[in-house]
Design a protein around this motif. Structure first.
Motif, mmCIF file in Angstrom:
data_model
loop_
_atom_site.group_PDB
_atom_site.id
_atom_site.type_symbol
_atom_site.label_atom_id
_atom_site.label_comp_id
_atom_site.label_asym_id
_atom_site.label_seq_id
_atom_site.Cartn_x
_atom_site.Cartn_y
_atom_site.Cartn_z
ATOM 1 N N LEU A 131 0.827 -1.209 0.000
ATOM 2 C CA LEU A 131 0.000 0.000 0.000
ATOM 3 C C LEU A 131 0.860 1.258 0.000
ATOM 4 O O LEU A 131 0.574 2.230 -0.699
ATOM 5 C CB LEU A 131 -0.921 0.018 1.224
ATOM 6 C CG LEU A 131 -2.059 -1.003 1.246
ATOM 7 C CD1 LEU A 131 -2.740 -0.990 2.609
ATOM 8 C CD2 LEU A 131 -3.070 -0.726 0.140
ATOM 9 N N GLN A 163 2.385 1.737 -3.439
ATOM 10 C CA GLN A 163 1.325 2.050 -4.405
ATOM 11 C C GLN A 163 0.883 3.518 -4.290
ATOM 12 O O GLN A 163 0.745 4.210 -5.285
ATOM 13 C CB GLN A 163 0.143 1.112 -4.136
ATOM 14 C CG GLN A 163 -1.153 1.458 -4.846
ATOM 15 C CD GLN A 163 -2.333 0.752 -4.182
ATOM 16 O OE1 GLN A 163 -2.407 -0.469 -4.187
ATOM 17 N NE2 GLN A 163 -3.234 1.517 -3.578
ATOM 18 N N ASP A 164 0.701 3.993 -3.060
ATOM 19 C CA ASP A 164 0.192 5.352 -2.869
ATOM 20 C C ASP A 164 1.291 6.361 -2.560
ATOM 21 O O ASP A 164 1.001 7.526 -2.294
ATOM 22 C CB ASP A 164 -0.837 5.372 -1.726
ATOM 23 C CG ASP A 164 -2.096 4.614 -2.104
ATOM 24 O OD1 ASP A 164 -2.181 4.160 -3.258
ATOM 25 O OD2 ASP A 164 -2.978 4.458 -1.243
ATOM 26 N N ARG A 171 3.161 6.671 0.116
ATOM 27 C CA ARG A 171 2.962 7.213 1.462
ATOM 28 C C ARG A 171 3.877 6.486 2.442
ATOM 29 O O ARG A 171 4.320 5.375 2.176
ATOM 30 C CB ARG A 171 1.507 7.031 1.881
ATOM 31 C CG ARG A 171 0.607 7.976 1.126
ATOM 32 C CD ARG A 171 -0.727 8.069 1.764
ATOM 33 N NE ARG A 171 -1.521 9.096 1.102
ATOM 34 C CZ ARG A 171 -2.792 9.319 1.341
ATOM 35 N NH1 ARG A 171 -3.419 8.608 2.251
ATOM 36 N NH2 ARG A 171 -3.437 10.274 0.707
ATOM 37 N N PRO A 172 4.146 7.112 3.594
ATOM 38 C CA PRO A 172 5.102 6.503 4.522
ATOM 39 C C PRO A 172 4.695 5.096 4.968
ATOM 40 O O PRO A 172 3.544 4.871 5.331
ATOM 41 C CB PRO A 172 5.095 7.456 5.718
ATOM 42 C CG PRO A 172 4.590 8.746 5.190
ATOM 43 C CD PRO A 172 3.652 8.416 4.084
ATOM 44 N N ILE A 173 5.637 4.182 4.945
ATOM 45 C CA ILE A 173 5.404 2.814 5.419
ATOM 46 C C ILE A 173 4.999 2.871 6.884
ATOM 47 O O ILE A 173 4.063 2.218 7.309
ATOM 48 C CB ILE A 173 6.694 1.969 5.283
ATOM 49 C CG1 ILE A 173 7.079 1.841 3.811
ATOM 50 C CG2 ILE A 173 6.515 0.600 5.927
ATOM 51 C CD1 ILE A 173 8.487 1.324 3.599
ATOM 52 N N CYS A 174 5.750 3.663 7.642
ATOM 53 C CA CYS A 174 5.476 3.824 9.068
ATOM 54 C C CYS A 174 5.339 5.314 9.350
ATOM 55 O O CYS A 174 6.039 6.130 8.748
ATOM 56 C CB CYS A 174 6.612 3.241 9.905
ATOM 57 S SG CYS A 174 6.392 3.508 11.679
ATOM 58 N N GLN A 175 4.438 5.647 10.282
ATOM 59 C CA GLN A 175 4.249 7.074 10.603
ATOM 60 C C GLN A 175 5.471 7.667 11.293
ATOM 61 O O GLN A 175 5.687 8.871 11.230
ATOM 62 C CB GLN A 175 2.988 7.276 11.457
ATOM 63 C CG GLN A 175 3.121 6.924 12.927
ATOM 64 C CD GLN A 175 3.258 5.442 13.160
ATOM 65 O OE1 GLN A 175 2.847 4.632 12.336
ATOM 66 N NE2 GLN A 175 3.871 5.064 14.274
ATOM 67 N N LEU A 204 7.680 12.783 5.181
ATOM 68 C CA LEU A 204 8.250 12.634 6.516
ATOM 69 C C LEU A 204 7.309 13.304 7.513
ATOM 70 O O LEU A 204 6.667 14.302 7.189
ATOM 71 C CB LEU A 204 9.624 13.307 6.617
ATOM 72 C CG LEU A 204 10.738 12.806 5.690
ATOM 73 C CD1 LEU A 204 12.016 13.588 5.957
ATOM 74 C CD2 LEU A 204 10.995 11.314 5.898
#
Lengths: 201, 351
Positions: B113, B116-117, B119-123, B160
């Motif tokens: 995900l 694909q988008d 976006r960060p794997i982890c916050q 980030l």
């Protein structure tokens, strides 16, 4: 794994007591985030939130990545943060605000475990680093508190979640999966390093 | 490890941390460095080197800021292929229907995900650590400023999290930069290009790192290889699931305290499937990986067969009186990326 239990916030005392270590659950309803700076802020003055129902609600140890949109906020990434740092404060927080669930990762210690039993609450483990999977369970950001004081990662985000997946790892009956794993791994560790003391031939 | 760099006092200077983070960040970034000698100096340097061919200086602050921003985006949003393979193998080892296996399913889905988008794997997008090898004669200042500016830009665009807190005031300036953050190490490399290695290391995993001095009576650890292994294994045990297991261990024995940690951390730049050229260290790595997994801590500390995805080690010379063992823990979401910037301006990204 047994069937997933569906929970809706605020949780009833019975729903909480029915949960056992190892149960997979999915939470729907309003939850709030809170981590290090917020815990500190709470215990210093116990601010009140008359417009929020915290009793029976769920506290999520999370410092999200958010983006300001024209009409609110969107959660770009929102997995759990390590919970053990809140160990000194969590028992008081549960006692004061009446949270029925704490979502986090890594588990918590004996003080919190005792509070879970005393006040009827559970520790719910979410998968650390699964920030995308979990952000998709947040359907709406209802609001935010203390943003100016403590910044984005630490602020109190009020979230509406749907089917947010967790594992009960500490229940309200004194059981902790973390204690169990620690104990079993301790036995293996002791065996692996042997009992010989430094300096012994 | 993180020396205060020239650009970092800036956040402190814009003292009234204005209510909105974004504009504040922007001001702080754009104003001070530009009017100074940086561009001129960098341009002059570049001109001396390969002036005739290049339209713009690929090693200048402006070009590098762009490259570093893209590098940060890649590291934050895309898991390195070797780490994904390790996660998939770990999944196969767990019993079907077990919590551990289900957890690996979620981890793998999460990486899909994120990519694909974009976006960060982890916050927790972690502490950026840039290790930069430069050709002779390139401006180090330009690189440092580019890393800071790239961190700000990647923070602004949401790749980030605003992850830098001023420890003195406890304020988060909101732009991701601060004293010693990001970490930028620059050294002279052998090639004509500039190569950058980057890791983003989250706080949960950083917290479970350890450093100890041998001998350690409680563990029966003497000042030898066997003693080192005991101390590293203890760190793995103590971490339990708190560093987001299964983790990658970097360790270093020897050195002073500061360099020991740094050397341990640099092991995290290595690919999981590489082999240490030193057979002694390679054997230590293999043994610790096996024993670490025997502990049964499993993903997230739920219990399971995979507690570690890899163990990477190194050593440094030490003083006769000192014998430090430094251990660093990287979470399963090992965020790592590299780029090579060629004199032509061509960039080659890898993970």
């Amino acid at each position: 794994m047994s069937a997933v239990k569906k929970l809706t916030t605020p949780l009833t005392p019975k729903a909480v007591r029915d949960l056992r270590k190892g149960d997979a659950v999915e939470i729907t309803g309003t939850i709030v985030t809170g981590r290090d700076a917020l815990h500190k802020l709470w215990i210093k003055g116990w601010p009140e939130y008359p417009d929020l129902t915290l009793r029976g609600s769920v506290l999520y140890h999370c410092g999200p990545v958010v983006r300001k949109e024209k009409d609110g906020w969107s959660m770009l990434a929102a997995g759990p943060t390590t919970s053990i740092r809140e160990e000194p404060y969590e028992a008081s927080v549960i006692a004061h605000y009446g949270f029925a669930g704490i979502i986090g990762k890594g588990g918590m210690g004996p003080k919190t475990l005792a509070a879970l039993k005393e006040y009827g609450a559970v520790y719910l483990h979410a998968i650390g680093g699964a920030a995308q999977v979990l952000a998709r369970k947040i359907v709406r950001v209802q609001g935010v508190r203390h943003l100016e004081e403590i910044g984005v990662p630490e602020a109190m985000w009020i979230l509406e979640v749907k089917d947010f997946p967790c594992l009960v790892t500490m229940d309200s009956h004194g059981e902790s999966l973390h204690e169990e794993v620690k104990k079993s791994s301790r036995a293996i560790f002791d065996e692996l390093i042997g009992k010989k003391k430094a300096g012994a031939a | 490890m993180a020396k205060p760099k020239r650009p970092t006092p800036k956040p402190a200077r814009k003292a009234p941390p204005s209510k909105k983070q974004k504009p504040a960040a922007r001001q702080a970034v754009k104003q001070p460095p530009r009017p100074k000698k940086a561009p001129k100096a960098a341009a002059k340097q570049a001109a001396k080197k390969t002036a005739p061919k290049r339209p713009a200086d690929p090693f200048g602050e402006k070009a590098l800021t762009q490259v570093f921003t893209e590098l940060l985006r890649r590291a934050a949003t895309s898991i390195p292929p070797d780490v994904l393979v390790a996660l998939e193998k770990a999944r196969e080892r767990e019993e079907p229907g077990s919590v551990a296996r289900d957890t690996f399913d979620v981890l793998i889905e999460n990486t899909r995900l994120a990519k694909q988008d974009s976006r960060p794997i982890c916050q927790d997008t972690g502490m950026p650590f840039f290790e930069v090898a430069i050709p002779r004669g390139i401006s180090i200042g330009a690189i440092e400023r580019a890393a800071v500016e790239a961190t700000r830009q990647a923070t602004k665009t949401g790749f980030l999290r605003p992850n830098s807190v001023d420890t003195l005031t406890n304020k988060n300036p909101g732009d991701g930069a601060g004293r010693g953050m990001p970490i930028v190490h620059v050294h002279e490399g052998k090639g004509k290009g500039l190569s950058v290695q980057l890791i983003l290391k989250g706080g949960g995993s950083e917290n479970v790192g350890t450093q100890s001095a041998l001998p350690n009576v409680d563990l029966g650890a003497d000042r030898d290889i066997d003693g080192v292994k005991k101390v590293v294994l203890e760190a793995i045990f103590n971490a339990q699931g708190k560093g987001c297991a299964p983790g990658v261990i970097g360790f270093c024995f020897g050195g002073d305290r500061a360099n020991g940690y740094n050397e341990a951390k640099k092991q995290l730049f290595r690919k999981l499937d590489d082999t240490n050229p030193d057979p002694t260290i390679a054997a230590m790595e293999a043994e610790l990986l096996e024993k670490g997994n025997l502990l049964g801590i499993g993903p997230m500390g739920y219990g399971g067969k995979t507690t570690l995805l890899g163990v990477k080690g190194s050593y440094l010379a030490r003083l006769p009186a000192c014998y430090f063992v430094s251990v660093t823990y990287m979470c399963w979401a090992t965020r790592r990326a590299a780029v090579e910037v060629l004199p032509s301006g061509k960039t080659v990204y890898s993970q």
